[in-house]
Design a protein around this motif. Structure first.
Motif, short mmCIF file in Angstrom:
data_model
loop_
_atom_site.label_atom_id
_atom_site.label_comp_id
_atom_site.label_asym_id
_atom_site.label_seq_id
_atom_site.Cartn_x
_atom_site.Cartn_y
_atom_site.Cartn_z
N LEU A 54 -7.81 2.94 2.96
CA LEU A 54 -7.89 1.79 2.31
C LEU A 54 -7.59 2.20 0.78
N HIS A 55 -8.26 3.66 0.38
CA HIS A 55 -7.87 3.80 -0.98
C HIS A 55 -6.53 4.20 -1.33
N VAL A 56 -5.81 4.69 -0.39
CA VAL A 56 -4.31 5.22 -0.61
C VAL A 56 -3.61 3.63 -0.69
N ALA A 57 -4.11 2.62 0.14
CA ALA A 57 -3.35 1.47 -0.01
C ALA A 57 -3.76 0.84 -1.54
N TYR A 58 -4.87 0.82 -2.05
CA TYR A 58 -5.41 0.26 -3.01
C TYR A 58 -4.65 0.83 -4.31
N GLU A 59 -4.49 2.13 -4.26
CA GLU A 59 -3.71 3.00 -5.41
C GLU A 59 -2.34 2.60 -5.44
N THR A 60 -1.55 2.02 -4.37
CA THR A 60 -0.30 1.68 -4.73
C THR A 60 -0.29 0.38 -5.41
N GLY A 61 -1.25 -0.41 -5.77
CA GLY A 61 -1.15 -1.76 -6.23
C GLY A 61 -0.59 -2.84 -5.64
N LEU A 62 -0.24 -2.71 -4.45
CA LEU A 62 0.36 -3.89 -3.74
C LEU A 62 -0.33 -4.78 -3.18
N LEU A 63 -1.98 -4.52 -3.41
CA LEU A 63 -2.75 -5.44 -2.76
C LEU A 63 -3.27 -6.42 -3.69
N GLN A 64 -2.69 -7.51 -3.64
CA GLN A 64 -3.10 -8.49 -4.77
C GLN A 64 -3.71 -9.88 -4.08
N ASP A 65 -4.55 -10.65 -4.96
CA ASP A 65 -5.03 -12.00 -4.68
C ASP A 65 -3.55 -12.98 -4.87
N GLU A 66 -4.18 -14.30 -4.69
CA GLU A 66 -3.09 -15.18 -4.76
C GLU A 66 -2.65 -15.43 -6.17
N ASP A 67 -3.26 -14.96 -7.12
CA ASP A 67 -2.81 -15.21 -8.30
C ASP A 67 -2.00 -13.91 -8.71
N GLY A 68 -1.61 -12.95 -8.05
CA GLY A 68 -0.88 -11.72 -8.40
C GLY A 68 -2.02 -10.56 -9.05
N ILE A 69 -3.00 -10.96 -9.03
CA ILE A 69 -4.20 -9.68 -9.49
C ILE A 69 -4.37 -8.77 -8.31
N CYS A 70 -4.37 -7.45 -8.91
CA CYS A 70 -4.81 -6.46 -8.01
C CYS A 70 -6.14 -6.55 -7.52
N LEU A 71 -6.33 -6.52 -6.10
CA LEU A 71 -7.73 -6.34 -5.54
C LEU A 71 -8.47 -5.16 -5.79
N SER A 72 -9.74 -5.29 -6.32
CA SER A 72 -10.55 -4.12 -6.56
C SER A 72 -10.67 -3.31 -5.27
N PHE A 73 -10.73 -2.06 -5.43
CA PHE A 73 -11.20 -1.29 -4.21
C PHE A 73 -12.31 -1.64 -3.32
N ASN A 74 -13.63 -2.02 -4.01
CA ASN A 74 -14.68 -2.44 -3.30
C ASN A 74 -14.29 -3.82 -2.73
N ASN A 75 -13.49 -4.47 -3.43
CA ASN A 75 -13.21 -5.83 -2.48
C ASN A 75 -12.51 -5.59 -1.10
N ILE A 76 -11.70 -4.62 -1.25
CA ILE A 76 -10.68 -4.49 -0.10
C ILE A 76 -11.61 -3.63 0.97
N VAL A 77 -12.56 -2.84 0.46
CA VAL A 77 -13.51 -2.01 1.33
C VAL A 77 -14.28 -3.03 2.01
N ARG A 78 -14.88 -4.14 1.35
CA ARG A 78 -16.07 -5.09 1.86
C ARG A 78 -15.13 -6.12 3.01
#
Length: 131
Positions: A54-78
């Protein structure tokens, strides 16, 4: 051919393969996060492996919400832990860091194993997920 040139070319190829694997992993995590909790997906690997992935995925910056804002690591984890029925570690950052520090014959990091699996086309993140 110059030996240094060969080493640099090999290192560049390895970096490219690693970056491609990181992007592929991020896209797999993105797909995972689109699932519903009721589907009953389960993580079959260790929580350390999951946090590292999950951290590797987070660091790519490719995980974003519907507004194009990068998801936080904690949000991804939860979200991932809820979907995969895994208890959220007390400190997900430290758990991910512990995984990435693994070295040696029997304790490779998740990303090292993921890159190797992708070379052999033996599956990605979904190897660790069942229902």
């Amino acid at each position: 051919m110059n030996n240094n040139f060969m080493k640099n070319t090999m290192a560049t190829d390895e970096q490219k393969m690693r970056r491609e694997a990181q992007d592929k992993l991020a896209n797999e995590v993105k797909g995972l996060l689109s699932h519903e909790e009721q589907e009953g997906l389960r993580w079959k690997g260790t929580s350390v492996d999951l946090m590292e992935a999950l951290h590797v995925a987070y660091e790519t910056g490719l995980l974003q919400d519907e507004d194009g804002i990068c998801l936080s690591f904690n949000n991804i984890v939860r979200r991932a832990c809820r979907l995969l029925h895994v208890v959220v570690p007390r400190n997900p950052y430290e758990t991910a860091a512990r995984g990435s520090r693994r070295k040696g014959l029997q304790m490779n990091s998740y990303m090292t194993r993921y890159v190797r699996r992708n070379r052999g086309n033996r599956g990605g993140l979904w190897v660790e997920i069942g229902s």
